[in-house]
Design a protein around this motif. Structure first.
Motif, PDB file in Angstrom:
ATOM      1  N   LEU A   1       0.845  -1.191   0.000  1.00 17.21           N
ATOM      2  CA  LEU A   1       0.000   0.000   0.000  1.00 17.21           C
ATOM      3  C   LEU A   1       0.879   1.239   0.000  1.00 17.21           C
ATOM      4  O   LEU A   1       1.807   1.348   0.809  1.00 17.21           O
ATOM      5  CB  LEU A   1      -0.907   0.024   1.237  1.00 17.21           C
ATOM      6  N   MET A   2       0.598   2.171  -0.913  1.00 23.41           N
ATOM      7  CA  MET A   2       1.317   3.443  -0.960  1.00 23.41           C
ATOM      8  C   MET A   2       0.353   4.542  -0.520  1.00 23.41           C
ATOM      9  O   MET A   2      -0.715   4.725  -1.123  1.00 23.41           O
ATOM     10  CB  MET A   2       1.848   3.691  -2.369  1.00 23.41           C
ATOM     11  N   THR A   3       0.710   5.259   0.538  1.00 21.58           N
ATOM     12  CA  THR A   3      -0.201   6.244   1.113  1.00 21.58           C
ATOM     13  C   THR A   3       0.445   7.624   1.197  1.00 21.58           C
ATOM     14  O   THR A   3       1.663   7.753   1.328  1.00 21.58           O
ATOM     15  CB  THR A   3      -0.647   5.820   2.523  1.00 21.58           C
ATOM     16  N   SER A   4      -0.417   8.642   1.134  1.00 20.97           N
ATOM     17  CA  SER A   4       0.031  10.029   1.264  1.00 20.97           C
ATOM     18  C   SER A   4      -1.032  10.814   2.021  1.00 20.97           C
ATOM     19  O   SER A   4      -2.234  10.610   1.787  1.00 20.97           O
ATOM     20  CB  SER A   4       0.231  10.660  -0.125  1.00 20.97           C
ATOM     21  N   PRO A   5      -0.636  11.720   2.913  1.00 20.03           N
ATOM     22  CA  PRO A   5      -1.616  12.543   3.619  1.00 20.03           C
ATOM     23  C   PRO A   5      -2.081  13.750   2.803  1.00 20.03           C
ATOM     24  O   PRO A   5      -2.935  14.519   3.252  1.00 20.03           O
ATOM     25  CB  PRO A   5      -0.845  13.003   4.862  1.00 20.03           C
ATOM     26  N   ASP A   6      -1.553  13.922   1.606  1.00 17.17           N
ATOM     27  CA  ASP A   6      -1.734  15.178   0.877  1.00 17.17           C
ATOM     28  C   ASP A   6      -3.166  15.444   0.417  1.00 17.17           C
ATOM     29  O   ASP A   6      -3.527  16.593   0.172  1.00 17.17           O
ATOM     30  CB  ASP A   6      -0.796  15.226  -0.332  1.00 17.17           C
ATOM     31  N   ALA A   7      -3.987  14.413   0.269  1.00 13.18           N
ATOM     32  CA  ALA A   7      -5.384  14.610  -0.137  1.00 13.18           C
ATOM     33  C   ALA A   7      -6.330  13.989   0.876  1.00 13.18           C
ATOM     34  O   ALA A   7      -7.386  13.475   0.533  1.00 13.18           O
ATOM     35  CB  ALA A   7      -5.627  14.033  -1.528  1.00 13.18           C
ATOM     36  N   GLY A   8      -5.945  14.055   2.142  1.00 12.51           N
ATOM     37  CA  GLY A   8      -6.798  13.546   3.202  1.00 12.51           C
ATOM     38  C   GLY A   8      -7.026  12.047   3.068  1.00 12.51           C
ATOM     39  O   GLY A   8      -6.144  11.292   2.652  1.00 12.51           O
ATOM     40  N   SER A   9      -8.238  11.623   3.398  1.00  8.74           N
ATOM     41  CA  SER A   9      -8.541  10.196   3.374  1.00  8.74           C
ATOM     42  C   SER A   9      -8.458   9.611   1.969  1.00  8.74           C
ATOM     43  O   SER A   9      -8.255   8.413   1.802  1.00  8.74           O
ATOM     44  CB  SER A   9      -9.937   9.936   3.951  1.00  8.74           C
ATOM     45  N   TYR A  10      -8.610  10.459   0.957  1.00  9.50           N
ATOM     46  CA  TYR A  10      -8.580   9.989  -0.426  1.00  9.50           C
ATOM     47  C   TYR A  10      -7.267   9.291  -0.754  1.00  9.50           C
ATOM     48  O   TYR A  10      -7.247   8.232  -1.375  1.00  9.50           O
ATOM     49  CB  TYR A  10      -8.797  11.187  -1.353  1.00  9.50           C
ATOM     50  N   SER A  11      -6.159   9.892  -0.354  1.00 10.85           N
ATOM     51  CA  SER A  11      -4.858   9.300  -0.666  1.00 10.85           C
ATOM     52  C   SER A  11      -4.245   8.545   0.511  1.00 10.85           C
ATOM     53  O   SER A  11      -3.293   7.782   0.330  1.00 10.85           O
ATOM     54  CB  SER A  11      -3.873  10.388  -1.124  1.00 10.85           C
ATOM     55  N   GLU A  12      -4.817   8.726   1.700  1.00  9.64           N
ATOM     56  CA  GLU A  12      -4.231   8.082   2.877  1.00  9.64           C
ATOM     57  C   GLU A  12      -5.035   6.866   3.337  1.00  9.64           C
ATOM     58  O   GLU A  12      -4.478   5.797   3.598  1.00  9.64           O
ATOM     59  CB  GLU A  12      -4.132   9.085   4.030  1.00  9.64           C
ATOM     60  N   MET A  13      -6.374   7.017   3.415  1.00  8.80           N
ATOM     61  CA  MET A  13      -7.190   5.933   3.941  1.00  8.80           C
ATOM     62  C   MET A  13      -7.721   4.995   2.862  1.00  8.80           C
ATOM     63  O   MET A  13      -7.963   3.824   3.124  1.00  8.80           O
ATOM     64  CB  MET A  13      -8.366   6.506   4.732  1.00  8.80           C
ATOM     65  N   LEU A  14      -7.918   5.498   1.644  1.00  6.61           N
ATOM     66  CA  LEU A  14      -8.442   4.625   0.588  1.00  6.61           C
ATOM     67  C   LEU A  14      -7.558   3.389   0.390  1.00  6.61           C
ATOM     68  O   LEU A  14      -8.075   2.265   0.335  1.00  6.61           O
ATOM     69  CB  LEU A  14      -8.633   5.410  -0.713  1.00  6.61           C
ATOM     70  N   PRO A  15      -6.225   3.539   0.307  1.00  6.16           N
ATOM     71  CA  PRO A  15      -5.394   2.328   0.236  1.00  6.16           C
ATOM     72  C   PRO A  15      -5.545   1.430   1.468  1.00  6.16           C
ATOM     73  O   PRO A  15      -5.493   0.201   1.347  1.00  6.16           O
ATOM     74  CB  PRO A  15      -3.969   2.885   0.123  1.00  6.16           C
ATOM     75  N   GLU A  16      -5.726   2.032   2.632  1.00  7.15           N
ATOM     76  CA  GLU A  16      -5.909   1.233   3.850  1.00  7.15           C
ATOM     77  C   GLU A  16      -7.204   0.420   3.772  1.00  7.15           C
ATOM     78  O   GLU A  16      -7.247  -0.745   4.195  1.00  7.15           O
ATOM     79  CB  GLU A  16      -5.926   2.144   5.084  1.00  7.15           C
ATOM     80  N   TRP A  17      -8.266   1.024   3.255  1.00  8.43           N
ATOM     81  CA  TRP A  17      -9.524   0.286   3.087  1.00  8.43           C
ATOM     82  C   TRP A  17      -9.347  -0.839   2.075  1.00  8.43           C
ATOM     83  O   TRP A  17      -9.885  -1.933   2.264  1.00  8.43           O
ATOM     84  CB  TRP A  17     -10.641   1.234   2.659  1.00  8.43           C
ATOM     85  N   PHE A  18      -8.593  -0.552   1.007  1.00  5.64           N
ATOM     86  CA  PHE A  18      -8.269  -1.604   0.046  1.00  5.64           C
ATOM     87  C   PHE A  18      -7.591  -2.776   0.781  1.00  5.64           C
ATOM     88  O   PHE A  18      -7.953  -3.937   0.599  1.00  5.64           O
ATOM     89  CB  PHE A  18      -7.348  -1.062  -1.044  1.00  5.64           C
ATOM     90  N   GLY A  19      -6.596  -2.448   1.616  1.00  2.00           N
ATOM     91  CA  GLY A  19      -5.866  -3.482   2.344  1.00  2.00           C
ATOM     92  C   GLY A  19      -6.758  -4.261   3.284  1.00  2.00           C
ATOM     93  O   GLY A  19      -6.614  -5.487   3.422  1.00  2.00           O
ATOM     94  N   GLU A  20      -7.689  -3.569   3.939  1.00  2.40           N
ATOM     95  CA  GLU A  20      -8.607  -4.248   4.855  1.00  2.40           C
ATOM     96  C   GLU A  20      -9.444  -5.290   4.116  1.00  2.40           C
ATOM     97  O   GLU A  20      -9.607  -6.432   4.581  1.00  2.40           O
ATOM     98  CB  GLU A  20      -9.522  -3.232   5.530  1.00  2.40           C
ATOM     99  N   VAL A  21      -9.973  -4.904   2.959  1.00  2.00           N
ATOM    100  CA  VAL A  21     -10.799  -5.835   2.181  1.00  2.00           C
ATOM    101  C   VAL A  21      -9.941  -6.963   1.617  1.00  2.00           C
ATOM    102  O   VAL A  21     -10.335  -8.143   1.639  1.00  2.00           O
ATOM    103  CB  VAL A  21     -11.537  -5.099   1.056  1.00  2.00           C
ATOM    104  N   PHE A  22      -8.747  -6.613   1.132  1.00  2.00           N
ATOM    105  CA  PHE A  22      -7.840  -7.608   0.552  1.00  2.00           C
ATOM    106  C   PHE A  22      -7.495  -8.682   1.587  1.00  2.00           C
ATOM    107  O   PHE A  22      -7.496  -9.879   1.286  1.00  2.00           O
ATOM    108  CB  PHE A  22      -6.585  -6.893   0.055  1.00  2.00           C
ATOM    109  N   GLU A  23      -7.230  -8.260   2.821  1.00  2.00           N
ATOM    110  CA  GLU A  23      -6.914  -9.233   3.876  1.00  2.00           C
ATOM    111  C   GLU A  23      -8.155 -10.006   4.310  1.00  2.00           C
ATOM    112  O   GLU A  23      -8.067 -11.196   4.647  1.00  2.00           O
ATOM    113  CB  GLU A  23      -6.256  -8.527   5.053  1.00  2.00           C
TER     114      GLU A  23
END
Length: 384
Positions: free
Chosen positions: A164-186
């Motif tokens: 997962l590649m994350t960035s805080p620069d666009a809020g949850s869009y670039s920071e949490m969206l990959p995390e949600w992807f990871g949650e579903v993937f796991e």
């Protein structure tokens, strides 16, 4: 006596006129949209204009007349807020701005005393849903749903490990969206093997690529949510360094400059992203956009289709309500049954209030051409 009869006929005719000739209600929609700056490729303005002009041309004498007030926010959230206040003072029942919370939250606050609605066609961030503004509506499904759609799709393609590649620069869009992807993937049985950080505007991805190459095994997939040209450059540099796995992204990948930035068609063969409607495959959305181009509008893709949906849903809701009074209009937008759209046959806000019920297309590539991977609601979605 003749004169009296003529006068009486005139009065009788006059009595019949108001039902068909009275001025229609004016539906004012203020778009503080990015016509220049970083977010310009994601503007919905031209699609909104195309739809508004079409509906006005087809409108009957008692149908509402649409007035679009469009100004360039120059991709500046605070300028968008100021323009929104200007639109409200000019009588707008609906306004929109930069599709991120730092613009939309103050706009929703400003709109409350007017009873007006902030209707952001491309907004996907959960901050607006969590804030609980009754006068906010997003035209797109939230990021956790998009993330879930791609996680299901790439897992079904055989991927079992992901970075997962994350960035805080666009809020949850670039920071949490990959995390949600990871949650579903796991949840599905996959494994998140690493998380890397980056900044928007990156053109040299060598530090991140070095970390990927240092892993014992190359991951089956890499997930990132970033805009163009950043992600096109990332794809190019990953392929140049020998990475052959999946590169998975969000709706920002749905920019027609992606193919040109990547350049090599074969580099796209294992790229996929979730978006708001399938384009580039002779779909109904493509037909709408093509007609807009033929009519002289400079539409650039799926975000224009979302803008068209915002205008049409608002217009049809005004017709159904029989008024453009702001609060009655918003209630009508959320009425059961929904309204016809460009990105979906029916768009309904009755179920969720703040965002629509829609499928989530996942787009991939074959020989450099876009193809539909899936177009169904994901089976498992993170709690948001």
């Amino acid at each position: 006596m003749n004169g009296l009869w003529i006068g009486g006929a005139a009065l009788a005719a006059t009595a019949l006129v108001p039902a068909t000739a009275q001025a229609a209600d004016e539906l004012k929609i203020g778009l503080a949209t990015a016509m220049t700056g970083d977010y310009a490729p994601y503007s919905e303005a031209e699609g909104a204009r195309c739809m508004a002009d079409r509906l006005n041309a087809e409108a009957g004498p008692n149908d509402p007349k649409i007035e679009l007030m469009i100004e360039d926010n120059r991709s500046d959230p605070q300028l968008a807020v100021a323009l929104g206040e200007k639109f409200l003072d000019e009588g707008a029942q609906v306004i929109t701005g930069v599709p991120f919370p730092d613009s939309l939250i103050p706009m929703a606050q400003s709109a409350q005393p007017y009873g007006a609605t902030v209707f952001s066609a491309p907004n996907t961030q959960v901050e607006m849903q969590r804030a609980g503004f009754d006068n906010f509506i997003a035209g797109a499904v939230p990021d956790p749903i998009n993330a879930a759609a791609t996680a299901h799709a790439v897992y079904d393609k055989g991927a079992r490990t992901v970075i997962l590649m994350t960035s805080p620069d666009a809020g949850s869009y670039s920071e949490m969206l990959p995390e949600w992807f990871g949650e579903v993937f796991e949840h599905l049985g996959g494994e998140v093997v690493s998380k890397l950080s980056y900044s928007w505007g990156t053109t040299d991805w060598s530090p991140q690529i070095a970390e990927i190459k240092a892993l014992p095994d190359a991951p089956d997939a890499i997930h990132v949510c970033d805009v163009l040209p950043d992600v096109g450059i990332l794809i190019r540099q990953l392929r140049a360094n020998g990475y052959e796995g999946w590169i998975v992204g969000c709706d920002a990948f749905d920019d027609k400059s992606l193919e040109g930035t990547v350049a090599d068609a074969s580099s796209l063969d294992k790229v996929m992203f979730a978006t708001h409607g399938a384009t580039g495959m002779n779909t109904d959305i493509d037909a709408f956009l093509a007609q807009c181009v033929a009519d002289g509008y400079k539409v650039n893709g799926i975000f224009d289709a979302l803008g068209a949906d915002m205008v049409r849903v608002t217009y049809e809701a005004a017709k159904k309500a029989g008024t453009v009074e702001p609060e009655a209009l918003r209630a009508s937008i959320r009425a059961p049954g929904g309204y016809p759209g460009v990105t979906a046959p029916t768009i309904s806000f009755a179920e969720n209030g703040g965002y629509p019920v829609k499928t989530v297309p996942v787009i991939g590539f074959a020989d450099g051409k876009r193809m539909l991977v899936t177009d169904t609601p994901p089976a498992y979605v993170p709690d948001f």
